[in-house]
Scaffold this motif. Structure first.
Motif, short mmCIF file in Angstrom:
data_model
loop_
_atom_site.label_atom_id
_atom_site.label_comp_id
_atom_site.label_asym_id
_atom_site.label_seq_id
_atom_site.Cartn_x
_atom_site.Cartn_y
_atom_site.Cartn_z
N LEU A 43 -54.90 6.79 -9.59
CA LEU A 43 -54.62 5.75 -10.59
C LEU A 43 -54.48 4.38 -9.92
O LEU A 43 -53.68 4.20 -8.99
CB LEU A 43 -53.35 6.11 -11.34
N SER A 70 -47.04 5.11 -19.08
CA SER A 70 -46.82 5.50 -17.68
C SER A 70 -45.35 5.45 -17.26
O SER A 70 -45.06 5.38 -16.07
CB SER A 70 -47.65 4.61 -16.76
N THR A 85 -50.74 9.09 -6.37
CA THR A 85 -50.48 8.24 -7.54
C THR A 85 -50.02 9.14 -8.69
O THR A 85 -50.11 10.36 -8.59
CB THR A 85 -51.76 7.45 -7.93
N VAL A 140 -47.74 1.38 -14.73
CA VAL A 140 -48.97 0.64 -14.42
C VAL A 140 -48.73 -0.87 -14.54
O VAL A 140 -49.31 -1.65 -13.78
CB VAL A 140 -50.17 1.10 -15.29
N PHE A 186 -53.54 0.56 -5.90
CA PHE A 186 -53.05 1.86 -6.36
C PHE A 186 -51.66 1.75 -7.00
O PHE A 186 -50.82 0.97 -6.56
CB PHE A 186 -52.99 2.83 -5.18
N VAL A 187 -51.46 2.59 -8.01
CA VAL A 187 -50.16 2.68 -8.67
C VAL A 187 -49.30 3.66 -7.88
O VAL A 187 -49.75 4.76 -7.54
CB VAL A 187 -50.33 3.17 -10.13
N ASP A 188 -48.08 3.27 -7.60
CA ASP A 188 -47.15 4.17 -6.90
C ASP A 188 -46.54 5.18 -7.86
O ASP A 188 -46.35 4.89 -9.04
CB ASP A 188 -45.99 3.36 -6.29
#
Lengths: 139, 139
Positions: free
Chosen positions: A9, B75, B6, A49, A42-44
Motif C-alpha cells: 500500500l 484505513s 504495509t 493512508v 509506502f503506508v506504515d
C-alpha cells in the motif's frame, strides 16, 4: 498478522498552488531514478493512508498538506516494476510555496506544465484525474 | 518483493437494488462471526482492487457487479481486530437479485433497513458514505 499477502500500500499526493502549478519531486532512487514524480511512498502499519500522505509530503518537500481530497486508487499490477503496489492518491493545497527537497527527493519543483515531462509510475494518469477533479485549479 | 510491510489491502462492495435495499452477508468466520457485513475480502497480488471487488462479490453472493464507483478508502488501524487492514470500498448495481451464499458467507440477504443491525468492521460508516454518494438509490 494472520493475513494473506496483498499488494503493498502506497500513497501519492498532488499539490497545486494558486497559479495551478503542481509540486513534483525528482526521484533520488530507482525505480525511475531522476524522473519527476509526485511526492509519496509506502503506508506504515498503524498509520492511516491520510497520515501517510501528509508524512510523505512533509518528508520529501518540507510542506504541510491542507485538507485531503481522494482522487482515486491505482492498483494496476504493472504500475511499479519492483512488484505490485496499490496507491491511494490525494489532492491537496498547501499554504506555503517554499518546498525543500528531503528524504527520497533529489530535488523539488513547482511545475507549470507537467505534460511534456516523462513522469515516474502512473503519475501522469493520477495528475490527469486530479485536474478533472479540480478544473478551476488549472489556468 | 523488496517492499516494507504495509497494511493488508481489502475491498468491500456496497450493492443496492432498485428498491434501495442493500446486499449483506452473514459472516461465517471470525472476526465478527454471525454479524452482517458487506461482501468483500483481501486483494490478491497481481489483481486490481476492482477485480478483487468483483471476485469477492461473485464468490460470496453469486452476483455479478455492474460498473464500480469508488466510495472511499478506510484505513483506521483499529478497523479490524486481527491487525491493520485498509479497505477500498465500491458502490455498484447488479442486474439480478437471486443472491446465493458462498465462500465466507453463511447467508446472504437483501436488507431494506440496515441501521438497526450491528454490522461488522466499519461497514456502517461505509454504508453511510455510499448513501451520500447515491441518495437517489434510497427510498
Amino acid at each position: 498478522m494472520p493475513f494473506p499477502t496483498t499488494p503493498a500500500l502506497t500513497t501519492d499526493c498532488v499539490v497545486f498552488d494558486k497559479a495551478g502549478r503542481v509540486l513534483l519531486i525528482r526521484r533520488k532512487n530507482a525505480p525511475f531514478k531522476d524522473r519527476y514524480a509526485l511526492p509519496g511512498g509506502f503506508v506504515d502499519v498503524r498509520e492511516t493512508v491520510e497520515d501517510a500522505c501528509r508524512r510523505e509530503l512533509r518528508e520529501e518537500t518540507g510542506l504541510k498538506a491542507g485538507p485531503l481530497v481522494l482522487i482515486g486508487v491505482y492498483s494496476d499490477p504493472k504500475r511499479d516494476p519492483r512488484g505490485h503496489t496499490c496507491s491511494v492518491a490525494f489532492l491537496t493545497r498547501t499554504e506555503r510555496a517554499d518546498a525543500k527537497a528531503g528524504d527520497d527527493a533529489a530535488a523539488v519543483k513547482w511545475v507549470a506544465d507537467w505534460r511534456p515531462l516523462k513522469l515516474a509510475f502512473d503519475h501522469a494518469k493520477i495528475l490527469r484525474a486530479a485536474e478533472r477533479l479540480a478544473p478551476n485549479l488549472r489556468p
